[in-house]
Design an enzyme around this catalytic site. Sequence first.
Site, PDB file in Angstrom:
ATOM      1  N   GLU A 267       0.806  -1.226   0.000  1.00 26.54           N
ATOM      2  CA  GLU A 267       0.000   0.000   0.000  1.00 26.54           C
ATOM      3  C   GLU A 267       0.842   1.281   0.000  1.00 26.54           C
ATOM      4  O   GLU A 267       0.711   2.118   0.896  1.00 26.54           O
ATOM      5  CB  GLU A 267      -0.952  -0.006   1.208  1.00 26.54           C
ATOM      6  N   ASN A 308       1.688  -5.211  -3.159  1.00 22.02           N
ATOM      7  CA  ASN A 308       0.332  -5.520  -2.699  1.00 22.02           C
ATOM      8  C   ASN A 308      -0.440  -4.220  -2.464  1.00 22.02           C
ATOM      9  O   ASN A 308       0.054  -3.314  -1.803  1.00 22.02           O
ATOM     10  CB  ASN A 308       0.456  -6.311  -1.377  1.00 22.02           C
ATOM     11  N   HIS A 343     -10.668  -6.181  -0.293  1.00 24.59           N
ATOM     12  CA  HIS A 343     -11.532  -5.949   0.867  1.00 24.59           C
ATOM     13  C   HIS A 343     -12.784  -5.276   0.312  1.00 24.59           C
ATOM     14  O   HIS A 343     -12.735  -4.148  -0.167  1.00 24.59           O
ATOM     15  CB  HIS A 343     -10.843  -5.024   1.877  1.00 24.59           C
ATOM     16  N   GLU A 373      -6.069 -10.655  -0.005  1.00 21.69           N
ATOM     17  CA  GLU A 373      -6.650 -10.367   1.324  1.00 21.69           C
ATOM     18  C   GLU A 373      -8.174 -10.308   1.249  1.00 21.69           C
ATOM     19  O   GLU A 373      -8.801  -9.442   1.855  1.00 21.69           O
ATOM     20  CB  GLU A 373      -6.133  -9.021   1.863  1.00 21.69           C
ATOM     21  N   ASP A 375     -12.015 -10.252   1.642  1.00 16.82           N
ATOM     22  CA  ASP A 375     -13.149 -10.425   2.547  1.00 16.82           C
ATOM     23  C   ASP A 375     -14.311  -9.619   1.981  1.00 16.82           C
ATOM     24  O   ASP A 375     -14.113  -8.656   1.252  1.00 16.82           O
ATOM     25  CB  ASP A 375     -12.838 -10.077   4.015  1.00 16.82           C
TER      26      ASP A 375
HETATM   27  O1  G3I Z   1      -1.633  -7.344  19.552  1.00 18.67           O
HETATM   28  C1  G3I Z   1      -1.936  -6.044  20.080  1.00 18.67           C
HETATM   29  C2  G3I Z   1      -2.395  -6.142  21.497  1.00 18.67           C
HETATM   30  O2  G3I Z   1      -1.334  -6.626  22.263  1.00 18.67           O
HETATM   31  C3  G3I Z   1      -2.860  -4.777  21.966  1.00 18.67           C
HETATM   32  O3  G3I Z   1      -3.373  -4.886  23.244  1.00 18.67           O
HETATM   33  C4  G3I Z   1      -3.921  -4.216  21.045  1.00 18.67           C
HETATM   34  C5  G3I Z   1      -4.352  -2.821  21.423  1.00 18.67           C
HETATM   35  O4  G3I Z   1      -4.864  -2.114  20.328  1.00 18.67           O
HETATM   36  O5  G3I Z   1      -3.399  -4.156  19.750  1.00 18.67           O
HETATM   37  C6  G3I Z   1      -3.012  -5.429  19.236  1.00 18.67           C
HETATM   38  O6  G3I Z   1      -2.487  -5.241  17.955  1.00 18.67           O
HETATM   39  C7  G3I Z   1      -3.415  -4.970  16.930  1.00 18.67           C
HETATM   40  C8  G3I Z   1      -3.255  -6.031  15.869  1.00 18.67           C
HETATM   41  O7  G3I Z   1      -4.042  -5.717  14.753  1.00 18.67           O
HETATM   42  C9  G3I Z   1      -3.646  -7.416  16.362  1.00 18.67           C
HETATM   43  O8  G3I Z   1      -4.990  -7.460  16.673  1.00 18.67           O
HETATM   44  C10 G3I Z   1      -3.099  -3.600  16.355  1.00 18.67           C
HETATM   45  O9  G3I Z   1      -3.400  -2.596  17.310  1.00 18.67           O
HETATM   46  C11 G3I Z   1      -3.883  -3.371  15.115  1.00 18.67           C
HETATM   47  O10 G3I Z   1      -3.446  -2.167  14.504  1.00 18.67           O
HETATM   48  C12 G3I Z   1      -3.680  -4.506  14.148  1.00 18.67           C
HETATM   49  O11 G3I Z   1      -4.484  -4.305  13.028  1.00 18.67           O
HETATM   50  C13 G3I Z   1      -4.065  -4.957  11.863  1.00 18.67           C
HETATM   51  C14 G3I Z   1      -4.001  -3.939  10.737  1.00 18.67           C
HETATM   52  O12 G3I Z   1      -3.633  -4.610   9.530  1.00 18.67           O
HETATM   53  C15 G3I Z   1      -2.971  -2.884  11.001  1.00 18.67           C
HETATM   54  O13 G3I Z   1      -2.924  -2.018   9.962  1.00 18.67           O
HETATM   55  C16 G3I Z   1      -5.061  -6.042  11.508  1.00 18.67           C
HETATM   56  O14 G3I Z   1      -5.015  -7.076  12.494  1.00 18.67           O
HETATM   57  C17 G3I Z   1      -4.737  -6.635  10.153  1.00 18.67           C
HETATM   58  O15 G3I Z   1      -5.770  -7.481   9.759  1.00 18.67           O
HETATM   59  C18 G3I Z   1      -4.614  -5.516   9.134  1.00 18.67           C
HETATM   60  O16 G3I Z   1      -4.243  -6.087   7.919  1.00 18.67           O
HETATM   61  C19 G3I Z   1      -4.109  -5.166   6.830  1.00 18.67           C
HETATM   62  C20 G3I Z   1      -3.030  -5.731   5.921  1.00 18.67           C
HETATM   63  O17 G3I Z   1      -1.839  -5.922   6.646  1.00 18.67           O
HETATM   64  C21 G3I Z   1      -2.786  -4.818   4.728  1.00 18.67           C
HETATM   65  N1  G3I Z   1      -4.026  -4.563   4.026  1.00 18.67           N
HETATM   66  C22 G3I Z   1      -5.129  -4.065   4.827  1.00 18.67           C
HETATM   67  C23 G3I Z   1      -5.408  -5.022   5.981  1.00 18.67           C
HETATM   68  C24 G3I Z   1      -6.601  -4.574   6.784  1.00 18.67           C
HETATM   69  O18 G3I Z   1      -6.369  -3.354   7.399  1.00 18.67           O
END
Ligand code: G3I
Length: 452
Positions: A267, A308, A343, A373, A375
């Site tokens: 991105e 990607n 998405h 990715e 959904d």
């Molecule tokens: O693991 C920590 C946890 O310890 C903490 O307490 C909590 C508090 O907010 O955060 C947790 O981490 C989060 C993580 O997901 C796991 O759940 C992060 O804050 C959160 O930012 C993170 O979000 C991820 C996101 O990317 C970040 O940009 C999503 O899981 C993930 O599905 C998403 O994936 C992205 C792809 O990489 C790129 N394309 C878009 C896609 C969707 O946004």
Amino acid sequence: MRLRTGAVLALAGSLGAAATATGAMREVEVRGARAVVDARAHDRRAVELVPGRSASLRAAPAFVAGLQARARSAGCRAARLTIEAGGRTRHFTVGPRFRHRALKLAAPLASRQIRVTTAMTSSRCRVRLDWLMVRAAASPRTLAPGLPLRSVPLGTAVSLPWLSEPAYTSTLLSAFRSITPENELKMDRTQPRQGEFHFEHGDALVAFAAAHGRTVRGHTLIYGVQTPAWVGQLLFATQVENVLRTHVATEIRHFKSRIREWDVVNEALDSRGRLSRNPFADRLGPRYVDMAYETARGADPTAKLYYNEFAAELPGTKQDAMFTLVSRLKQRGLIDGVGFQLHTGIGTAPTEEELVATMRRFEALGLEIQITEMDVAAKGNGQQSLAARLAAQAAAYGAAASACRRVLACKRLTVWGVTDRYSWRTPAELPLLFDVEYAPKPALAAVTAALG
Ligand code: G3I
């Protein structure tokens, strides 16, 4: 196997196994029934046809347009293309005013086989063609029966914490052939402080995959959103460049031979196709993307390198910007494929034809393609029943899977999570193939049937 008008099938058999590995493409059309097979330049394997029939070959318009674009961007006025079919050879000059119809070549079939050989070189212009897309129009009975279909693997994003849940793991293993670590390989996790690398979670996921015979997509080395804050505090461009190169080289080398394909940059573009702001873009400008790919290529020359992107599935400014970006990387030999995230949601999901057109546009650059990715939110507006929404969702997944299967450059479809329970979009959007209780949804059957 009897061919039905309008059916779509992929020729494999004697051609398919080896041909799929080459990643090149040939398309054969039989009065509305269509087969997709692979063919590299100088590939002398044959398409099986019934004796005594005639067939004609025709370069698909998308192929010709791609060829002309490549010639133009290399400063060529024209390039040469050779097709051999049914014992006859024809040469074509593909210049600016070349029309695909001019390629038509009728070839009576004296034997069971028709051979298609392609080559295009222009040393003066330094353009090399390594694949060809042609259509062979023939009577419905000219295709030999019994050729098996190509199937496309289905993958999913996985988060390490959920692997301790038996239902999660058994569901994952029941349906998916590859995994993409959802967050474990991103820079905020792997280098939270400068020079302090943590690969334990990535290693655990890779070990899980290896133990179960699954492959791993490396996601992702450089992603503005998940760049640790310390990078933004660096003052000088040279520092940021050093950090970028060290990060990419260290991570890709750590997983060398265990992770064979990477989203090197994720991105880089915003929804209008402009360079997204992040610490790398702010200090280095667009060249940070090239730096990442140069470093990745050097650190593991055998890894497949992908770019990607989100919201680039449909034509428009963003897709054009992505096309320009990956064209530049491809010309420099730095990239192997592109990922379309997908998405999306019911009512907004692209159609099969729209996706095929997009994939063919990038395939014409000689790139592999994946849906990386996917959904499909099925939340609805209160007017549609749950069953109707799940049916619409299944149709959207099925359309994407069919598109991927039709375009031979499309190598895999990955969904962004195993279960609605843990989707980043929230369970209420019902976006994935298994519900919060791990029950399979109609979309699972649709996607697996379409992928073959
Ligand atoms: O693991 C920590 C946890 O310890 C903490 O307490 C909590 C508090 O907010 O955060 C947790 O981490 C989060 C993580 O997901 C796991 O759940 C992060 O804050 C959160 O930012 C993170 O979000 C991820 C996101 O990317 C970040 O940009 C999503 O899981 C993930 O599905 C998403 O994936 C992205 C792809 O990489 C790129 N394309 C878009 C896609 C969707 O946004």
